[in-house]
Scaffold this active site. Sequence first.
Site, PDB file in Angstrom:
ATOM      1  N   SER A 150       0.817  -1.225   0.000  1.00  0.00           N
ATOM      2  CA  SER A 150       0.000   0.000   0.000  1.00  0.00           C
ATOM      3  C   SER A 150       0.851   1.276   0.000  1.00  0.00           C
ATOM      4  O   SER A 150       0.363   2.342  -0.361  1.00  0.00           O
ATOM      5  CB  SER A 150      -0.929   0.003   1.214  1.00  0.00           C
ATOM      6  OG  SER A 150      -0.187  -0.240   2.389  1.00  0.00           O
ATOM      7  N   GLY A 207       6.882  -1.418  -1.624  1.00  0.00           N
ATOM      8  CA  GLY A 207       5.891  -2.362  -2.160  1.00  0.00           C
ATOM      9  C   GLY A 207       5.020  -1.709  -3.223  1.00  0.00           C
ATOM     10  O   GLY A 207       4.769  -2.289  -4.284  1.00  0.00           O
ATOM     11  N   GLY A 266       5.246   2.932  -0.052  1.00  0.00           N
ATOM     12  CA  GLY A 266       6.699   2.731  -0.106  1.00  0.00           C
ATOM     13  C   GLY A 266       7.190   1.801  -1.193  1.00  0.00           C
ATOM     14  O   GLY A 266       6.738   1.838  -2.342  1.00  0.00           O
ATOM     15  N   TYR A 308      13.425  -3.777  16.020  1.00  0.00           N
ATOM     16  CA  TYR A 308      13.435  -3.943  14.553  1.00  0.00           C
ATOM     17  C   TYR A 308      14.529  -4.910  14.122  1.00  0.00           C
ATOM     18  O   TYR A 308      14.280  -5.873  13.397  1.00  0.00           O
ATOM     19  CB  TYR A 308      13.644  -2.578  13.911  1.00  0.00           C
ATOM     20  CG  TYR A 308      13.681  -2.588  12.387  1.00  0.00           C
ATOM     21  CD1 TYR A 308      12.583  -3.002  11.637  1.00  0.00           C
ATOM     22  CD2 TYR A 308      14.811  -2.155  11.692  1.00  0.00           C
ATOM     23  CE1 TYR A 308      12.605  -2.984  10.244  1.00  0.00           C
ATOM     24  CE2 TYR A 308      14.843  -2.124  10.309  1.00  0.00           C
ATOM     25  CZ  TYR A 308      13.741  -2.544   9.589  1.00  0.00           C
ATOM     26  OH  TYR A 308      13.764  -2.528   8.210  1.00  0.00           O
TER      27      TYR A 308
HETATM   28  N1  LIG Z   1      12.735   2.326   4.296  1.00  0.00           N
HETATM   29  C1  LIG Z   1      13.917   1.834   4.583  1.00  0.00           C
HETATM   30  O1  LIG Z   1      14.902   2.569   4.855  1.00  0.00           O
HETATM   31  C2  LIG Z   1      14.155   0.342   4.551  1.00  0.00           C
HETATM   32  C3  LIG Z   1      15.482  -0.115   4.564  1.00  0.00           C
HETATM   33  C4  LIG Z   1      15.723  -1.475   4.546  1.00  0.00           C
HETATM   34  C5  LIG Z   1      14.657  -2.378   4.482  1.00  0.00           C
HETATM   35  N2  LIG Z   1      13.375  -1.899   4.483  1.00  0.00           N
HETATM   36  C6  LIG Z   1      12.288  -2.887   4.445  1.00  0.00           C
HETATM   37  O2  LIG Z   1      11.493  -2.638   3.317  1.00  0.00           O
HETATM   38  C7  LIG Z   1      10.164  -3.126   3.547  1.00  0.00           C
HETATM   39  C8  LIG Z   1       9.147  -2.077   3.079  1.00  0.00           C
HETATM   40  O3  LIG Z   1       9.315  -0.915   3.876  1.00  0.00           O
HETATM   41  P1  LIG Z   1       8.995   0.562   3.350  1.00  0.00           P
HETATM   42  O4  LIG Z   1      10.210   1.362   3.572  1.00  0.00           O
HETATM   43  O5  LIG Z   1       8.378   0.524   2.001  1.00  0.00           O
HETATM   44  O6  LIG Z   1       7.953   0.991   4.469  1.00  0.00           O
HETATM   45  P2  LIG Z   1       6.466   1.597   4.375  1.00  0.00           P
HETATM   46  O7  LIG Z   1       6.425   2.659   3.343  1.00  0.00           O
HETATM   47  O8  LIG Z   1       6.104   1.925   5.762  1.00  0.00           O
HETATM   48  O9  LIG Z   1       5.617   0.364   3.866  1.00  0.00           O
HETATM   49  C9  LIG Z   1       5.405  -0.751   4.680  1.00  0.00           C
HETATM   50  C10 LIG Z   1       4.328  -1.604   4.065  1.00  0.00           C
HETATM   51  O10 LIG Z   1       4.055  -2.690   4.970  1.00  0.00           O
HETATM   52  C11 LIG Z   1       2.649  -2.708   5.226  1.00  0.00           C
HETATM   53  N3  LIG Z   1       2.363  -3.145   6.587  1.00  0.00           N
HETATM   54  C12 LIG Z   1       2.803  -2.566   7.744  1.00  0.00           C
HETATM   55  N4  LIG Z   1       2.263  -3.181   8.806  1.00  0.00           N
HETATM   56  C13 LIG Z   1       1.462  -4.176   8.302  1.00  0.00           C
HETATM   57  C14 LIG Z   1       0.630  -5.144   8.890  1.00  0.00           C
HETATM   58  N5  LIG Z   1       0.505  -5.236  10.223  1.00  0.00           N
HETATM   59  N6  LIG Z   1      -0.047  -5.992   8.084  1.00  0.00           N
HETATM   60  C15 LIG Z   1       0.060  -5.901   6.743  1.00  0.00           C
HETATM   61  N7  LIG Z   1       0.843  -5.002   6.125  1.00  0.00           N
HETATM   62  C16 LIG Z   1       1.532  -4.156   6.889  1.00  0.00           C
HETATM   63  C17 LIG Z   1       2.204  -1.268   5.044  1.00  0.00           C
HETATM   64  O11 LIG Z   1       0.850  -1.172   4.694  1.00  0.00           O
HETATM   65  P3  LIG Z   1      -0.358  -0.819   5.699  1.00  0.00           P
HETATM   66  O12 LIG Z   1       0.128   0.234   6.644  1.00  0.00           O
HETATM   67  O13 LIG Z   1      -1.431  -0.390   4.765  1.00  0.00           O
HETATM   68  O14 LIG Z   1      -0.659  -2.110   6.359  1.00  0.00           O
HETATM   69  C18 LIG Z   1       3.052  -0.835   3.854  1.00  0.00           C
HETATM   70  O15 LIG Z   1       2.434  -1.196   2.656  1.00  0.00           O
HETATM   71  C19 LIG Z   1      10.093  -3.444   5.042  1.00  0.00           C
HETATM   72  O16 LIG Z   1      10.172  -4.836   5.231  1.00  0.00           O
HETATM   73  C20 LIG Z   1      11.332  -2.777   5.620  1.00  0.00           C
HETATM   74  O17 LIG Z   1      11.819  -3.442   6.763  1.00  0.00           O
HETATM   75  C21 LIG Z   1      13.109  -0.572   4.493  1.00  0.00           C
END
Ligand SMILES: NC(=O)c1ccc[n+]([C@@H]2O[C@H](COP(=O)([O-])OP(=O)(O)OC[C@H]3O[C@@H](n4cnc5c(N)ncnc54)[C@H](OP(=O)(O)O)[C@@H]3O)[C@@H](O)[C@H]2O)c1
Length: 279
Positions: free
Chosen positions: A38, A42, A40, A178
Amino acid sequence: MFNSSNLLNCVLFPIVKPNYSKLNRQLENKVIVITGTSYGIGESLVNLLANIQCHLILVARTHDKLINIQQSLAHKKAKIDIFSVDLRESEQLDNLMTNLQRYSVDILINNAGKSICRPILQSLSRMHDFDRTMKLNYYAPVKLCLALIPHLQRNQGQIINVSAINVLLAPTANWAAYQASKTAFDQWLNCARPELENQKIKVSTAYLPLVKTRMIEPTKIYKRFPALQADEAAAIICRLLQTKKHQYKPWWTIIVQLASLFFNNIWVKLNRYFLKKKL
Ligand SMILES: NC(=O)c1ccc[n+]([C@@H]2O[C@H](COP(=O)([O-])OP(=O)(O)OC[C@H]3O[C@@H](n4cnc5c(N)ncnc54)[C@H](OP(=O)(O)O)[C@@H]3O)[C@@H](O)[C@H]2O)c1
């Protein structure tokens, strides 16, 4: 305008480009489950894959956002189904797994995640922080993998885990919840990898550096750090889909890994210094 921070970004994160025509052929008619679609990374990934004639199954909590994405991409080649699910809730997760049995899943992309940056002394009455991160970042992907392994086995499929580079480096203060939960799933998948690969299921991990998404917004200091854009991170995942390589990590990871191995005490002292400076 091109400035020194752009230059640093180019050096640290050279552009990773999948071969999209190959990817088109490889993913044709494939069924791909992606969690956390929804926002970031994804959401960006869905935008890229929507141009391919495949079947995308999107999972996240925010129903309106999923509907919006599905409608805005309706004219693209991919067929899109959505499931609004809180992956921390076992009943909702079980329902999702029952629903997924209707498909013949080829690829699982574990991307949903939650990060928490909080000192231990502020967490003394917040056991739920550790519970929530473990439920989402560890138990949910384990459960999804277990449910989908028979599909992936039949289809000689692939699991991609969206992990964080921190998992490979020395631990950082304030990130216990985390980092422990991301490391748990990374370990799980790495243990399972030889067994899965014997079943012709490919396993790939994207050890991502910082990515500019809403996840890092609460951490003010990150505003000044070099970071990938969400669509660059999505392109890295597409490259893993196309090459089926075991992992992506930035080229400088090995340098930081060696430094954290040989200068671990200095790293801990630096952590302590910055924590004291903040107080
Ligand atoms: N951003 C960074 O710097 C970074 C760096 C390294 C790795 N990552 C990894 O990348 C992945 C994506 O993160 P992002 O940066 O794109 O973060 P984000 O923008 O916060 O997106 C996170 C996604 O996970 C979903 N989500 C969160 N809680 C959930 C739940 N309880 N059930 C179902 N869906 C859930 C959210 O959707 P809803 O809120 O609609 O549920 C959203 O679509 C994560 O695994 C993160 O650990 C991120």
